[in-house]
Design an enzyme around this catalytic site. Structure first.
Site, mmCIF file in Angstrom:
data_model
loop_
_atom_site.group_PDB
_atom_site.id
_atom_site.type_symbol
_atom_site.label_atom_id
_atom_site.label_comp_id
_atom_site.label_asym_id
_atom_site.label_seq_id
_atom_site.Cartn_x
_atom_site.Cartn_y
_atom_site.Cartn_z
ATOM 1 C CE LYS A 25 37.666 43.719 43.226
ATOM 2 N NZ LYS A 25 36.339 43.450 43.827
ATOM 3 C CB SER B 210 33.615 42.576 46.813
ATOM 4 O OG SER B 210 33.768 41.190 46.963
ATOM 5 C CB SER C 46 37.038 40.422 46.212
ATOM 6 O OG SER C 46 36.133 41.240 45.505
#
Lengths: 96, 473
Positions: free
Chosen positions: B73, B172, B148
């Site tokens: 990420k 997330s 997210s």
């Protein structure tokens, strides 16, 4: 009303954010509704709650070790001179 | 090379060790999938496929991850690679060092194909808040992947990586895992180092693995879980072999069902998946227990005070002076505000403003202090419930993946996190695992939560349920 335009501007200045005129109305509406939603916590009885202190974190020994080189540390700075980061004058008066 | 590509990290590792497949061959296959599929899915913000191929060539087949592609990420730093956090303010920022977790994964033989998309600074539940572009759900490109960590979960679901890492502040990792039909694990707070993760809510943030099976998540945890002197909240524990701890049944386990969540409005297919999974748990040897968490529904408002408060402090560092975007103003203060105004998107600004408001003089006690007390209350209730149950079973999300652009009201978007937030507030481990599909063929995820440091047990219980429901063992 929880938050008015004046409070929003004050909070924005604390957060070093500019609110543009086109954001003004929608931000105020969103914040009002979000703060109105979270305000429901006011009705929760917390008189008996004993806040626990977080467990002590273990700090590593204060020994010099390998870190970033000066070059790597400064590599992302927008402006540099003689190995230092250039900033605007923070004490008032003219920039150099 | 065998004609059938391995579907899981475990199968991949087996094939590489048996010399049926090499890391370079697998990476070449992955590259084709990415080049064909990512223009539609848009899971990655930046790719490094040539570098990854050299890394794969050099990977030791006997290492724990044996050259497997693991996506990262883009709020977790990898030295020499950009780390944008999905934000204009860090659009050109290059990480000067690697996160401890990235170092551990690389040392264990992982190869990073690229950095994945996210909601700006991990604030969002759909990956639509990325400053660059939204990611699409591989199961249905008209739907969001969740957020997210939507880029990471989409990459794993689409076959662009065998695993990925994400950060989980309020769900997330788990919520997008549920939306994309993959496994997402949020470890106990303090088990995995946060060093090198760009901080959002420091008392809530955890880095966790995203995988195609629970066993793969356990394999990744074996590499990721370690004490780190560079993270003061990292806890020293004796090492656990999460894979070896996987048990074949739920014999003797008490699976708790939370009474207060029963009345919530949940998509009917998700309620049906809960029922199927309850039955599977009993069949696997578990007993079901009813537990009560009287204040669990206050978790959402607590979170939307605590997380913005912490983010307003953490994001104070982005001021255009030391790194990132710089917009010149008349003086220092105007330089700060012009930079931040140009660099931050609407949701980030909203949260910084909420945070600054709840921490400001006159409002602190009514908002921040109150939320901290209710957080303690919820934590105490969760700890008590986990005395009478070993794990708690809930849906991960109230609905399956929604369409891009369908949720525009921030408050409605926040409600997607109702089941995942309690674990972050209390610092307990929680996992989302796939549990079937809805009528439209969209993945459904269910969640297990357990006591702090029961990570191995949570993974084991989730593995039993996941395989009982037809998942890869």
């Amino acid at each position: 009303m929880i938050i008015d335009k004046e409070t929003l501007e004050h909070v924005a200045s604390l957060a070093r954010l500019e609110i543009t005129p086109d954001e003004d109305g929608s931000l105020l509406g969103d914040l009002e509704r979000i703060l109105g939603y979270v305000a429901q916590l006011g009705s929760v009885d917390t008189s008996a709650i004993v806040s626990k202190r977080p467990a002590m974190t273990e700090l590593r020994p204060d020994e010099p070790g390998e870190g970033l080189t000066r070059e790597a540390g400064l590599g992302g700075a927008p402006a540099m001179r003689d190995g230092f980061i250039v900033v605007r004058n923070v004490m008032g008066g003219e920039d150099e | 090379m065998s004609s059938e590509l391995p579907r899981t990290l475990e199968q991949y590792r087996h094939a590489v060790r048996a010399h049926e497949l090499s890391a370079e061959e697998y990476l070449d296959e992955t590259r084709q999938l990415i080049e064909r599929g990512d223009p539609q899915v848009k899971a990655f913000l930046h790719l490094r496929l040539d570098a990854a191929r050299s890394d794969a060539q050099a990977a030791d087949p006997s290492s724990p991850l044996a050259g497997a592609p693991i996506a990262v990420k883009d709020n977790i730093m990898m030295a020499g690679e950009r780390c944008t956090c999905g934000s204009r303010i860090l659009e050109h920022y290059v990480a000067p060092y690697s996160a401890t977790v990235v170092q551990s994964l690389l040392a264990a033989g992982a190869v990073v194909p690229g950095k994945t998309n996210l909601d700006e600074f991990a604030m969002g539940s759909s990956t639509e808040n990325s400053a660059f572009f939204p990611t699409h759900n591989p199961a249905d490109l008209s739907r969001v992947p969740g957020g997210s960590s939507g880029g990471s979960t989409a990459a794993v679901a689409a076959g662009f990586a065998l695993g990925a890492i994400g950060s989980d502040t309020g769900g997330s990792v788990r919520q997008p895992a549920a939306f994309c039909g993959v496994v997402g694990f949020k470890p106990t707070y303090g088990l995995v180092s946060r060093y090198g993760l760009v901080a959002f809510g420091s008392s809530l943030d955890c880095i966790g693995p995203i995988a195609r099976s629970v066993r793969d998540a356990a394999l990744m945890m074996n590499v990721m879980a370690a004490h780190d002197p560079k993270d003061a909240t990292s806890v020293r524990r004796s090492p656990v072999d999460f894979e070896a701890a996987l048990q074949p049944t739920l014999a003797g386990k008490r699976v708790g069902i939370i009474r207060e969540l029963q009345g919530l409005d949940v998509q009917p297919e998700i309620a049906a998946a809960m029922e199927t999974t309850r039955k599977a748990a009993v069949k696997s040897g578990a007993s079901l227990v009813d537990v009560s968490l009287p204040h669990i529904l206050s978790a959402l408002p607590v979170y939307y005070i605590i997380a913005p408060a912490e983010c307003s402090a953490n994001l104070g560092r982005f001021d255009g002076v030391r790194y990132g975007l710089h917009e010149d103003g008349r003086d220092m203060t105007e330089t700060y505000s012009k930079t931040r105004n140009a660099g931050f998107g609407t949701e980030v600004k909203r949260r910084i403003l909420i945070g600054a408001f709840v921490l400001s003089a006159g409002y602190y006690d009514a908002y921040y202090k109150k939320a901290s007390s209710v957080r303690q209350l919820i934590t105490d209730e969760l700890d008590a419930a986990l005395q009478s149950a070993d794990v708690l079973l809930t849906p991960t999300t109230p609905t399956t993946a929604f369409r891009l652009g369908a949720v525009t009201d921030p408050l409605e978007m926040y409600k997607a996190d109702v089941f995942t937030i309690p674990a972050n507030l209390a610092g307990v481990p929680a996992i989302s695992f796939p549990a079937g599909k809805d009528a439209a063929g969209l993945p459904i995820g269910l969640q297990l939560m357990g006591p702090r440091w029961s990570d191995a047990d949570i993974l084991s219980c989730a593995n039993v349920l996941f395989t009982a429901l037809g998942g890869e063992s």
